[in-house]
Design a protein around this motif. Structure first.
Motif, PDB file in Angstrom:
ATOM      1  N   VAL A 273      -9.287  14.519  35.709  1.00  0.00           N
ATOM      2  CA  VAL A 273      -8.778  15.183  34.518  1.00  0.00           C
ATOM      3  C   VAL A 273      -7.384  15.701  34.810  1.00  0.00           C
ATOM      4  CG1 VAL A 273      -9.122  17.097  32.911  1.00  0.00           C
ATOM      5  CG2 VAL A 273     -11.088  15.784  33.741  1.00  0.00           C
ATOM      6  N   PHE A 274      -6.449  15.413  33.905  1.00  0.00           N
ATOM      7  CA  PHE A 274      -5.065  15.828  34.081  1.00  0.00           C
ATOM      8  C   PHE A 274      -4.967  17.352  33.938  1.00  0.00           C
ATOM      9  CE2 PHE A 274      -0.811  16.570  32.196  1.00  0.00           C
ATOM     10  CZ  PHE A 274      -0.038  16.119  33.264  1.00  0.00           C
ATOM     11  N   ARG A 275      -4.351  18.013  34.939  1.00  0.00           N
ATOM     12  CA  ARG A 275      -4.215  19.479  34.925  1.00  0.00           C
ATOM     13  C   ARG A 275      -2.757  19.909  34.845  1.00  0.00           C
ATOM     14  NH1 ARG A 275      -5.430  21.931  39.357  1.00  0.00           N
ATOM     15  NH2 ARG A 275      -5.304  20.136  40.750  1.00  0.00           N
ATOM     16  N   GLY A 276      -1.868  18.945  34.686  1.00  0.00           N
ATOM     17  CA  GLY A 276      -0.451  19.250  34.647  1.00  0.00           C
ATOM     18  C   GLY A 276       0.235  18.771  35.904  1.00  0.00           C
ATOM     19  N   VAL A 277       1.501  18.331  35.765  1.00  0.00           N
ATOM     20  CA  VAL A 277       2.229  17.797  36.917  1.00  0.00           C
ATOM     21  C   VAL A 277       2.398  18.852  37.995  1.00  0.00           C
ATOM     22  CG1 VAL A 277       4.447  16.855  37.664  1.00  0.00           C
ATOM     23  CG2 VAL A 277       3.425  16.092  35.513  1.00  0.00           C
ATOM     24  N   LEU A 278       2.835  20.035  37.614  1.00  0.00           N
ATOM     25  CA  LEU A 278       3.063  21.084  38.610  1.00  0.00           C
ATOM     26  C   LEU A 278       1.763  21.601  39.191  1.00  0.00           C
ATOM     27  CD1 LEU A 278       5.967  23.028  36.831  1.00  0.00           C
ATOM     28  CD2 LEU A 278       6.101  21.286  38.616  1.00  0.00           C
ATOM     29  N   SER A 279       0.715  21.636  38.379  1.00  0.00           N
ATOM     30  CA  SER A 279      -0.589  22.045  38.914  1.00  0.00           C
ATOM     31  C   SER A 279      -1.096  21.051  39.941  1.00  0.00           C
ATOM     32  CB  SER A 279      -1.592  22.181  37.764  1.00  0.00           C
ATOM     33  OG  SER A 279      -1.198  23.203  36.866  1.00  0.00           O
ATOM     34  N   GLU A 280      -0.807  19.760  39.711  1.00  0.00           N
ATOM     35  CA  GLU A 280      -1.236  18.740  40.664  1.00  0.00           C
ATOM     36  C   GLU A 280      -0.470  18.849  41.985  1.00  0.00           C
ATOM     37  OE1 GLU A 280      -3.683  16.790  40.320  1.00  0.00           O
ATOM     38  OE2 GLU A 280      -4.134  16.872  38.177  1.00  0.00           O
ATOM     39  N   LEU A 281       0.707  19.524  41.958  1.00  0.00           N
ATOM     40  CA  LEU A 281       1.519  19.653  43.174  1.00  0.00           C
ATOM     41  C   LEU A 281       1.111  20.840  44.044  1.00  0.00           C
ATOM     42  CD1 LEU A 281       5.162  18.808  42.024  1.00  0.00           C
ATOM     43  CD2 LEU A 281       3.666  17.481  43.502  1.00  0.00           C
ATOM     44  N   GLN A 282       0.010  21.499  43.749  1.00  0.00           N
ATOM     45  CA  GLN A 282      -0.434  22.635  44.569  1.00  0.00           C
ATOM     46  C   GLN A 282      -0.690  22.172  45.994  1.00  0.00           C
ATOM     47  OE1 GLN A 282      -3.488  25.009  42.800  1.00  0.00           O
ATOM     48  NE2 GLN A 282      -3.975  26.068  44.694  1.00  0.00           N
ATOM     49  N   LEU A 283      -0.052  22.851  46.967  1.00  0.00           N
ATOM     50  CA  LEU A 283      -0.120  22.431  48.359  1.00  0.00           C
ATOM     51  C   LEU A 283      -1.325  23.044  49.063  1.00  0.00           C
ATOM     52  CD1 LEU A 283       3.652  22.874  49.266  1.00  0.00           C
ATOM     53  CD2 LEU A 283       2.477  20.787  48.521  1.00  0.00           C
ATOM     54  N   PRO A 284      -1.854  22.370  50.081  1.00  0.00           N
ATOM     55  CA  PRO A 284      -2.984  22.929  50.843  1.00  0.00           C
ATOM     56  C   PRO A 284      -2.550  23.977  51.864  1.00  0.00           C
ATOM     57  CG  PRO A 284      -2.419  20.760  51.678  1.00  0.00           C
ATOM     58  CD  PRO A 284      -1.538  20.977  50.481  1.00  0.00           C
ATOM     59  N   VAL A 285      -1.224  24.169  52.034  1.00  0.00           N
ATOM     60  CA  VAL A 285      -0.716  25.146  53.002  1.00  0.00           C
ATOM     61  C   VAL A 285       0.373  25.973  52.337  1.00  0.00           C
ATOM     62  CG1 VAL A 285      -1.223  23.685  54.996  1.00  0.00           C
ATOM     63  CG2 VAL A 285       1.018  23.528  53.882  1.00  0.00           C
ATOM     64  N   ALA A 286       0.688  27.107  52.955  1.00  0.00           N
ATOM     65  CA  ALA A 286       1.844  27.904  52.528  1.00  0.00           C
ATOM     66  C   ALA A 286       3.078  27.295  53.156  1.00  0.00           C
ATOM     67  CB  ALA A 286       1.675  29.351  52.948  1.00  0.00           C
ATOM     68  N   LEU A 287       4.096  26.975  52.327  1.00  0.00           N
ATOM     69  CA  LEU A 287       5.235  26.193  52.798  1.00  0.00           C
ATOM     70  C   LEU A 287       6.543  26.935  52.550  1.00  0.00           C
ATOM     71  CD1 LEU A 287       6.428  23.453  53.831  1.00  0.00           C
ATOM     72  CD2 LEU A 287       6.526  22.776  51.414  1.00  0.00           C
ATOM     73  N   THR A 288       7.387  26.901  53.556  1.00  0.00           N
ATOM     74  CA  THR A 288       8.790  27.307  53.401  1.00  0.00           C
ATOM     75  C   THR A 288       9.643  26.274  54.111  1.00  0.00           C
ATOM     76  OG1 THR A 288       8.776  28.666  55.394  1.00  0.00           O
ATOM     77  CG2 THR A 288       8.245  29.770  53.296  1.00  0.00           C
ATOM     78  N   ILE A 289      10.838  26.010  53.536  1.00  0.00           N
ATOM     79  CA  ILE A 289      11.741  25.026  54.113  1.00  0.00           C
ATOM     80  C   ILE A 289      13.091  25.683  54.317  1.00  0.00           C
ATOM     81  CG2 ILE A 289      12.885  22.793  53.783  1.00  0.00           C
ATOM     82  CD1 ILE A 289      10.552  21.926  52.063  1.00  0.00           C
ATOM     83  N   GLY A 290      13.562  25.605  55.532  1.00  0.00           N
ATOM     84  CA  GLY A 290      14.876  26.173  55.851  1.00  0.00           C
ATOM     85  C   GLY A 290      15.966  25.176  55.504  1.00  0.00           C
ATOM     86  N   THR A 291      16.224  24.243  56.413  1.00  0.00           N
ATOM     87  CA  THR A 291      17.248  23.225  56.152  1.00  0.00           C
ATOM     88  C   THR A 291      16.675  21.840  56.399  1.00  0.00           C
ATOM     89  OG1 THR A 291      18.069  23.294  58.433  1.00  0.00           O
ATOM     90  CG2 THR A 291      19.113  24.792  56.821  1.00  0.00           C
ATOM     91  N   VAL A 292      17.185  20.882  55.617  1.00  0.00           N
ATOM     92  CA  VAL A 292      16.799  19.478  55.746  1.00  0.00           C
ATOM     93  C   VAL A 292      18.056  18.648  55.865  1.00  0.00           C
ATOM     94  CG1 VAL A 292      15.723  17.498  54.599  1.00  0.00           C
ATOM     95  CG2 VAL A 292      14.659  19.756  54.435  1.00  0.00           C
ATOM     96  N   ASP A 293      18.083  17.757  56.837  1.00  0.00           N
ATOM     97  CA  ASP A 293      19.235  16.871  57.027  1.00  0.00           C
ATOM     98  C   ASP A 293      18.702  15.477  57.365  1.00  0.00           C
ATOM     99  OD1 ASP A 293      21.616  15.644  57.478  1.00  0.00           O
ATOM    100  OD2 ASP A 293      22.240  16.913  59.157  1.00  0.00           O
TER     101      ASP A 293
END
Length: 982
Positions: A129-149
């Protein structure tokens, strides 16, 4: 993105492995082994890595290669700063992620994905059942991103004939976390060939993301600007694509907008409110080929313009999907996509629709009007009232059961549109026209033709050679669908030419619902053979002036396929004159079944009936496959065959092709048994020719392989006491001018040719009667099978120990008897004038000559031997002829000259004999001075009159001998001397 997913898999695997490995061995070797083992279980993905070095704060993975269907990713080195202790408690803090020099190759190739796993994943997603695009993006972990290169190369497939496109890609940014929106920048650039329409392509994307918690997103936006430059562009092209997803109060909204030069090309907006069960939205499009061509990397596009707008909606379960709106499409130059589509020319398609797919099966049509036009209208369809139909239950919901549901009008579909689907075949004629209505039917739907589907002047050709010409085709197809199943029909299909009916067909096919019953088809057809044979495909193939062909068929298709068919040829005539002999009626039946392993079991009975007599042949066996080649194992049987009834079919059924009269058929490029191996056994009980000539108990085996067709152990009975035996082979040499070659040995024992001659000349004595033995060695070569048989050569020896020889006609004795009476009458006249009486011996000598002629016209011989050969010129050479009877001896030579398309019994014959006589016949011949003074070793005195026989074997001509004997009889009678006064 699959690349990010793969990287996250690698990172997750490394993190988990490090946490467990601390207590065992904190070494790179162990870490690498553990990472490889974890990655080995990924279905559809093949991953390898060289080394893993994991520490408490930093992890380095070297030599990563990931292969999927159509893609390969190589990463020399990934540096990931992720503290392990927080990660163990499901808090992933990516302080820095660096990967340089990587390559993503999207050109064709790669490792195939497990289709079963992919199908299961797709099915699982569809069921969710569709729950929304952003709802489907719920992560299984707590995430923070500093820098990406991340910086590397993406290799893309290019247009045909061009090298793959290498695009430099760089992704930088970060600072993403709860309450801290992150921004990422993606830049990509590619340089194409200098002579390409576009030689520079750049993309600049800004990706923003906001997280309302450490594992959920509240906002995503991607703004991409595409810039293209090239010598064929009037100005640099600039395209902006904006896609957003936002969540507010539990509801979500989505938008995509594509714009160029201040114009909106595509606009899509959708809402998914909180607690909603339905996603609704609107769409608008106004786009052409010029808008997108700069960004297709040189791939050819047709000309097109699409304009329209409307609404769409879907339930969260995707069980119901609805779309409505209006759409106008104009297109041209489809040959840019596929060359043979150029025949479609410029097209315009319009549609006004409101349709819904609901409940997993039901299709609801609230509004539908569509049309296709080229230079003129092609077809249009219109719903006449709203309706809903479920094909699984055949449930139909309509407002007015008495009113039709849908109208389909084919205004004129050009036949040229079929050309892309016909390979080398070319078809021309008028446009196809017709009209159909979809109507309610008790328990389902019914499609019927209001006016037949018709096309006129159809001509079909292959490689410039016409197969059929100027045909008018009419068809009234039908289709019925109910809960019990479906059925389709051809209606009364008719094919006419110049008003004459060539072919007619009425066929039906259907299947019961549930999928457990087989698909079944039946039909009846008829054809007028004279009219059909005027078509180029059949011209010259059959010399028929009258005839009808009818047939029927039935087929059942399931795990086991079964086919039954019947063909009947009646009222056949090669000459319509009342005095012409009637041709037989021919009936052929086919019964065949195809097993799941593709083995075909078949039976083909053939019946030929003429003047109350019936001949039968039956072909039965199997056709299987070995090493992709058909293998036949069949048996030909018969109870009775009347050759006299089959023979009239030979001329009208002979293939004439497109050759001029007398022109030989062309050289076969492959043998007639090409592609088939196996064996065919013969078992024919009786074959009858005329009233007395019978061939019985015919047996033998024909073996087929790649290079030869062999006849083994052929034998048969001729009459009561005669045996025929033969062995031989036909080979095929692709390099030879005459590829077919025959070698065969034939023996015939105790054969009496009398019935054969009587069959050729009913009511007359046979030219030769007796018991013969024959041996022959045959050879032949030919361009085709027919030519091979006609070119058979070799040696034949015939021997007989007693019989009758009647090659010297018996009617000569009657001529001489009449001459004897004439002699007596003339002698009496001379006596009356001169007063002299004529000697009685004049008439007596004429009677003796008549006795000689009678004796020679029916010779009872004790021994006959004939040695003959057929030479390379296909003439039969009589090398030695010898006949011995108590009073006559004949020896001689001669030939039977070959003529194209003339059978041997009708071929011109020239034989020269030396006659010897003794006994009473010898005394009579001496009495009229027909014998010389010499005697041979057997005591026969040589005749001094040459004996020559011409004509044919069927009708021998001994007139030269007859005239010489008659002249001698009259001269020896002395009458000529009296008339001359000597």
């Amino acid at each position: 993105m699959k690349i990010v997913r793969v990287v996250l898999i690698v990172v997750g695997a490394v993190v988990v492995l490090l946490a467990g490995a601390v207590a065992i061995a904190f070494t790179s070797g162990f870490q690498t082994w553990a990472a490889r083992k974890a990655l080995a279980g990924q279905s559809g993905v093949v991953t390898s890595l060289d080394r893993v070095d994991a520490g408490w704060q930093k992890t380095v993975v070297s030599g990563i290669t990931v292969r999927t269907a159509g893609a390969m990713v190589t990463v020399p080195r990934v540096e990931l700063d992720v503290p392990l202790l927080p990660a163990a408690s499901r808090r992933v803090e990516i302080k820095k992620l660096v990967a340089q020099g990587w390559t993503v190759d999207l050109t064709p190739g790669g490792t195939a994905v497990d289709a079963t796993t992919a199908a299961q994943a797709t099915s699982a997603q569809a069921a969710a059942v569709f729950r929304g695009v952003l709802s489907e993006l719920q992560l299984p972990v707590a995430l923070t991103i500093g820098t990406v290169d991340l910086e590397g190369v993406v290799v893309l497939p290019a247009a045909a004939g061009q090298a793959p496109l290498r695009m430099q890609v760089k992704l930088t940014g970060g600072d993403l976390g709860p309450g801290r929106p992150g921004t990422f920048t993606l830049d990509a650039a590619a340089t194409l060939a200098a002579d390409a329409p576009v030689h520079s392509l750049k993309a600049h994307s800004v990706i923003t993301a906001a997280m309302d918690t450490a594992s959920t997103f509240s906002h995503l936006a991607v703004t991409t600007e595409l810039d293209a430059n090239g010598p064929q562009l009037a100005a640099p092209a600039h395209l902006v694509v904006l896609t957003t997803a936002d969540r507010d109060g539990g509801g979500e909204t989505y938008a995509t907008n594509i714009a160029s030069g201040g114009r909106t090309l595509l606009k899509v907006h959708a809402d998914f409110p909180a607690q909603a069960t339905k996603l609704t939205g609107t769409w608008e499009i106004a786009m052409g080929d010029a808008d997108v061509a700069p960004y297709t990397l040189g791939l050819p596009l047709p000309q097109f313009r699409v304009e329209g707008g409307g609404e769409f909606s879907t339930e969260a379960s995707f069980a119901t999907v609805a779309a409505s709106g209006k759409l106008d499409v104009a297109t041209d130059k489809l040959a840019n996509v596929r060359p043979d589509l150029g025949v479609l020319g410029a097209l315009k398609i319009t549609a006004d629709f409101d349709v819904r797919h609901e409940g997993g099966a039901t299709v609801r049509v609230n509004r539908l009007t569509a049309a296709v036009a080229g230079a003129k209208p092609v077809l249009h369809v219109q719903a006449l009232q709203p309706f809903a139909f479920n094909p699984q239950t055949a449930e139909l919901k309509i407002a007015d059961p008495a009113k039709e549901l849908l109208e389909l009008t084919i205004d004129g579909v050009p036949l040229a549109w079929a050309r892309p689907f016909l390979s080398e075949m070319n078809i021309s004629g008028s446009d196809v026209q017709g009209q159909f209505f979809l109507s309610p039917r008790t328990g389902g739907l019914s499609l019927r033709a209001r006016t037949p589907l018709a096309v006129k002047g159809v001509t079909v050709a292959v490689a410039g050679q016409a197969l059929v010409r100027d045909l008018d085709v009419a068809l009234s197809p039908s289709f019925d669908f109910t809960a019990q199943g479906w059925q389709a029909g051809s209606g009364d299909l008719s094919v006419r030419s110049g008003g004459a009916l060539l072919f007619a067909l009425n066929a039906r096919a259907g299947r019961l619902a549930g999928g457990h019953d087989p698909l079944k088809a039946t039909g009846e057809w008829s054809a007028s053979l004279p009219a059909l044979l005027t078509q180029p495909l059949f011209a010259g193939k059959l010399a028929l002036k009258q005839g009808e062909a009818t047939g029927n068929f039935a087929a059942s298709v399931d795990g086991r396929q079964e086919v039954q068919a019947k063909i009947a040829l009646t009222k056949l005539a090669a000459d319509p004159a009342p005095s012409a002999p009637p041709l037989p009626n021919v009936t052929l039946e086919l019964r065949a079944s195809v097993d799941p392993d593709h083995t075909v079991t078949f039976t083909v009975p053939i019946a030929v009936e003429r003047q109350g007599r019936k001949s039968d042949l039956n072909l039965a066996g199997t056709l299987s496959h070995s090493a992709h080649q058909p293998v036949i194992d069949a048996r030909v049987t018969s109870d009775y065959v009347w050759l006299d009834d089959l023979q009239p079919l030979a001329a009208p059924l002979a293939s004439g092709g497109d050759r001029a009269p007398g022109e030989p058929a062309g050289r076969d490029a492959s043998p007639i048994w090409a592609g088939v191996s196996g064996k065919i056994s013969l078992a024919l009980k009786k074959v009858v020719y005329g009233t007395d000539y019978e061939l019985t108990n015919i047996t033998g085996t024909v073996t087929l392989d790649a290079g030869a067709a062999k006849l083994d152990a052929f034998q048969a009975r001729l009459g009561a006491d005669s045996d025929v035996r033969a062995n031989g082979a036909v080979t095929f040499d692709t390099q030879a001018a005459r590829p077919y070659a025959l070698k065969a040995d034939v023996q015939v024992a105790n054969f009496d040719p009398g019935p054969l001659f009587k069959a050729l000349k009913p009511g007359q004595p046979a030219t030769v009667e007796g018991i013969f033995n024959a041996t022959s060695t045959l050879r032949a070569d030919g361009e085709n099978i027919g030519n091979l048989i006609n070119r058979a050569r070799g040696d034949v020896t015939l021997t007989s120990k007693g019989g009758k020889f009647r090659a010297l006609s018996a009617d000569l004795s009657d001529k001489i008897q009449k001459s004897s009476s004439t002699v007596a009458a003339i002698g009496g006249l001379i006596g009356a004038v001169t007063g002299k009486s004529q000697p009685a011996e004049y008439a007596n000598k004429s009677q003796v000559a008549a006795d000689i002629a009678k004796a020679l016209s029916d010779i009872a011989y004790d021994q006959m031997t004939v040695d003959l050969t057929r030479d390379d010129a296909l003439n039969f050479k009589v090398k030695d002829f010898s006949l011995i009877s108590p009073e006559v001896r004949l020896t001689g030579t001669g030939e039977i000259r070959h003529a194209e398309n003339v059978p041997i019994l009708k071929s011109a014959m020239a034989l020269s004999f030396q006659l010897g006589a003794r006994g009473k016949l010898g005394e009579k011949m001496k009495h009229v001075s027909l014998l010389a003074a010499t005697t041979d070793a057997l005591g026969y005195t040589t005749c001094n009159i040459p004996l020559k026989i011409g004509g044919t074997l069927e009708n021998p001509d001994a007139s030269s001998w007859q005239n010489a004997l008659l002249k001698a009889a009259l001269e020896k009678s002395g009458l000529f001397n009296e008339l001359l006064g000597k």
